[in-house]
Design a protein around this motif. Structure first.
Motif, PDB file in Angstrom:
ATOM      1  N   ASP A 134       9.278 -27.008 -35.298  1.00 25.22           N
ATOM      2  CA  ASP A 134       9.932 -27.446 -34.065  1.00 25.22           C
ATOM      3  C   ASP A 134      10.025 -26.226 -33.158  1.00 25.22           C
ATOM      4  N   HIS A 135       9.128 -26.164 -32.162  1.00 26.80           N
ATOM      5  CA  HIS A 135       9.070 -24.968 -31.322  1.00 26.80           C
ATOM      6  C   HIS A 135      10.348 -24.761 -30.511  1.00 26.80           C
ATOM      7  N   GLY A 136      11.102 -25.842 -30.302  1.00 29.88           N
ATOM      8  CA  GLY A 136      12.360 -25.703 -29.585  1.00 29.88           C
ATOM      9  C   GLY A 136      13.441 -25.011 -30.397  1.00 29.88           C
ATOM     10  N   SER A 137      13.179 -24.807 -31.685  1.00 28.27           N
ATOM     11  CA  SER A 137      14.173 -24.162 -32.550  1.00 28.27           C
ATOM     12  C   SER A 137      14.060 -22.648 -32.529  1.00 28.27           C
ATOM     13  N   ALA A 138      13.051 -22.105 -31.837  1.00 34.14           N
ATOM     14  CA  ALA A 138      12.851 -20.653 -31.833  1.00 34.14           C
ATOM     15  C   ALA A 138      13.905 -19.960 -30.962  1.00 34.14           C
ATOM     16  N   TYR A 139      14.507 -18.924 -31.508  1.00 31.83           N
ATOM     17  CA  TYR A 139      15.358 -18.050 -30.703  1.00 31.83           C
ATOM     18  C   TYR A 139      15.235 -16.632 -31.245  1.00 31.83           C
ATOM     19  N   PHE A 140      15.569 -15.665 -30.416  1.00 33.69           N
ATOM     20  CA  PHE A 140      15.215 -14.297 -30.761  1.00 33.69           C
ATOM     21  C   PHE A 140      16.069 -13.295 -29.988  1.00 33.69           C
ATOM     22  N   HIS A 141      16.040 -12.067 -30.503  1.00 31.89           N
ATOM     23  CA  HIS A 141      16.705 -10.930 -29.868  1.00 31.89           C
ATOM     24  C   HIS A 141      15.741  -9.751 -29.874  1.00 31.89           C
ATOM     25  N   PRO A 142      15.604  -9.043 -28.769  1.00 30.20           N
ATOM     26  CA  PRO A 142      16.194  -9.295 -27.450  1.00 30.20           C
ATOM     27  C   PRO A 142      15.652 -10.589 -26.832  1.00 30.20           C
ATOM     28  N   ASP A 143      16.526 -11.284 -26.124  1.00 35.94           N
ATOM     29  CA  ASP A 143      16.131 -12.524 -25.472  1.00 35.94           C
ATOM     30  C   ASP A 143      15.203 -12.210 -24.294  1.00 35.94           C
ATOM     31  N   SER A 144      14.400 -13.193 -23.903  1.00 36.90           N
ATOM     32  CA  SER A 144      13.474 -12.999 -22.796  1.00 36.90           C
ATOM     33  C   SER A 144      13.148 -14.342 -22.169  1.00 36.90           C
TER      34      SER A 144
END
Length: 258
Positions: A134-144
């Motif tokens: 589910d590509h909508g589940s991707a999150y990351f740091h640092p955000d961009s």
């Protein structure tokens, strides 16, 4: 897949990416995928055999029929299986949405990153296993914002080609609507930081970032993003692989019974 295009293409680079993905995520996605001796299992959409190797080794006494539309992918899959010395897999070319097998032919059906209603081929009491991201589940740091937009381009491109890059969150209603019983869905999160260097390399860089990067020319050609903004987004993805970076993504695994 009849009438559908694979947004990532069939290049050697994509074959390598799929191999990296399968190898990196074996424990997360497949530690509980096992089939009994004598079972007849349909692997629908086997591609280059990245998942096939894992399934066949984990269930050496089951018999697998692995089907794909791309003859080039099947040739790579057969080569991979021969090199591994695996003997319990048969390959066949075919459109998985129009397979000519009799109802009830298979004891189990396995789909990984491919989903459609193949239930009629399953015998009564047989099981279906579906794994989707589910590509909508991707999150990351640092955000961009640039990196998030590149994901949006990939989602939009897949939708235009008849796909659904957000399908993971829909597995429960989809599998239940296929009239399967005892449906269970389990989320499998990949959370990657510098303490897990094998995932930094195998998943953040070689799987997810490479997947997004691969549709850049098409996204820019269609005017979805400017070239410099796209390249900034990809640089920001690689930035999440740094010593202070974090990347998270969720796969969903569904099982059900006819």
């Amino acid at each position: 897949m009849s009438g559908r295009k694979y947004v990532h293409g069939y290049s050697e680079r994509e074959a390598d990416r799929l191999s990296d993905q399968a190898r990196t995520l074996t424990g997360l996605l497949h530690h509980d995928t096992r089939y009994p001796a004598g079972s007849r299992v349909l692997e629908a959409g086997c591609g280059t055999g990245a998942q096939t190797v894992i399934l066949a080794k984990s269930s050496p006494d089951a018999e697998f029929l692995s089907v794909d539309l791309s003859e080039a992918s099947l040739a790579l899959a057969e080569k991979r299986i021969r090199e591994e010395g695996i003997t319990n897999v048969t390959f066949a070319a075919g459109d998985i949405f129009d397979l000519r097998y009799r109802p009830g032919t298979f004891d189990h059906i396995f789909l990984c990153f491919v989903l459609e209603h193949l239930r009629p081929l399953l015998r009564e009491g047989g099981t279906i296993t579906v794994i989707e991201g589910d590509h909508g589940s991707a999150y990351f740091h640092p955000d961009s914002a640039y990196a998030r937009r590149t994901i949006g381009c990939l989602v939009d491109l897949q939708r235009e080609m008849g796909g659904n890059a957000l399908i993971g969150r829909e597995l429960y209603p989809l599998v239940t609507s296929a009239r399967c019983r005892d449906v269970r869905v389990s989320p499998r999160m990949v959370c990657v930081d510098a303490s897990r260097p094998e995932l930094v390399e195998g998943f953040t860089k070689l799987t997810f970032t490479a997947m997004v990067e691969g549709v850049g020319d098409e996204a820019v050609r269609r005017g979805m993003m400017r070239r410099d903004d796209w390249e900034q987004g990809i640089r920001d993805f690689y930035r999440t692989s740094g010593p202070d970076g974090v990347f998270c993504y969720t796969f969903f695994k569904a099982t059900g019974r006819k």
